[in-house]
Design a protein around this motif. Structure first.
Motif, PDB file in Angstrom:
ATOM      1  N   ILE A 285       0.843  -1.204   0.000  1.00 43.19           N
ATOM      2  CA  ILE A 285       0.000   0.000   0.000  1.00 43.19           C
ATOM      3  C   ILE A 285       0.874   1.248   0.000  1.00 43.19           C
ATOM      4  O   ILE A 285       0.666   2.178  -0.781  1.00 43.19           O
ATOM      5  CB  ILE A 285      -0.949  -0.001   1.227  1.00 43.19           C
ATOM      6  N   LYS A 286       1.861   1.277   0.888  1.00 47.03           N
ATOM      7  CA  LYS A 286       2.718   2.456   1.008  1.00 47.03           C
ATOM      8  C   LYS A 286       3.527   2.685  -0.268  1.00 47.03           C
ATOM      9  O   LYS A 286       3.696   3.830  -0.708  1.00 47.03           O
ATOM     10  CB  LYS A 286       3.658   2.312   2.220  1.00 47.03           C
ATOM     11  N   LEU A 287       4.018   1.618  -0.884  1.00 48.01           N
ATOM     12  CA  LEU A 287       4.772   1.769  -2.135  1.00 48.01           C
ATOM     13  C   LEU A 287       3.881   2.361  -3.223  1.00 48.01           C
ATOM     14  O   LEU A 287       4.308   3.240  -3.974  1.00 48.01           O
ATOM     15  CB  LEU A 287       5.352   0.429  -2.592  1.00 48.01           C
ATOM     16  N   SER A 288       2.648   1.888  -3.311  1.00 49.46           N
ATOM     17  CA  SER A 288       1.715   2.431  -4.306  1.00 49.46           C
ATOM     18  C   SER A 288       1.460   3.914  -4.062  1.00 49.46           C
ATOM     19  O   SER A 288       1.447   4.716  -5.002  1.00 49.46           O
ATOM     20  CB  SER A 288       0.383   1.679  -4.260  1.00 49.46           C
ATOM     21  N   GLN A 289       1.277   4.294  -2.795  1.00 54.79           N
ATOM     22  CA  GLN A 289       1.069   5.705  -2.466  1.00 54.79           C
ATOM     23  C   GLN A 289       2.300   6.526  -2.838  1.00 54.79           C
ATOM     24  O   GLN A 289       2.177   7.612  -3.412  1.00 54.79           O
ATOM     25  CB  GLN A 289       0.810   5.873  -0.968  1.00 54.79           C
TER      26      GLN A 289
END
Length: 190
Positions: A99-103
């Protein structure tokens, strides 16, 4: 019992990357979370990139395990495809680092975050590619280029589950499975 400092560092780095993203994570933060000196990290990892790669390798192994668990050898290819893709999507939506990488990719386009997302996609395509080849060999689907077919299947799945909901009402899992079957198995020809 001896403390495995390498594992402590990996766990701390996973937490830090998931909380702050790649760019904002520092070796000082990781050391603090792991409760080790910064120099201890360098005993096990050359730099932040190497540590990040170790975490990505573990994430991909976990993702493959999730996909394997979804497979049911009694089911045909398209039924398994839907099951596997559902589990992979659930995994990515629940896994904090993904999730954080996508953000981070969307917000600041960090190169390492891009590479992390690409590694995940490559692993998923590779897994589907193996299943496509297996289905071709069994005569369940027509002969095709397994890599391109896997890529198209993944992108169609992402389009239906993620991209579509940006401008339309979200499709439920049953609708997505029906659409995958319609477009990939039945086709548009009358």
């Amino acid at each position: 019992m001896a403390v495995d400092r390498r594992e402590l560092i990996i766990e701390a780095a996973s937490k830090s990357f998931a909380l702050f993203g790649y760019k904002a994570t520092t070796m000082d933060q990781i050391a603090k979370i792991a409760n080790v000196g910064k120099g201890t990290i360098y005993t096990y990892f050359i730099n932040k990139e190497e540590l990040f790669q170790e975490i990505m390798n573990r994430l991909i192994q976990e993702l493959k395990h999730v996909a394997e668990e979804a497979l049911d050898p009694k089911l045909r290819f398209f039924e398994n495809l839907g099951r596997v893709l559902d589990r992979i999507l659930d995994f990515q939506e629940e896994h904090e680092l993904a999730i954080k990488l996508s953000q981070e990719v969307k917000e600041i386009s960090t190169q390492m975050a891009h590479e992390g997302i690409q590694q995940i996609e490559k692993a998923i395509v590779g897994y589907i590619q193996q299943q496509v080849q297996y289905a071709v060999d069994k005569g369940e689907i027509k002969p095709c280029n397994p890599e391109i077919t896997a890529y198209v299947m993944l992108k169609l799945f992402i389009a239906l589950t993620s991209d579509w909901r940006n401008t339309h009402e979200r499709l439920d899992k049953k609708q997505v499975a029906e659409l995958l079957r319609f477009y990939l198995q039945e086709g548009l020809a009358p």
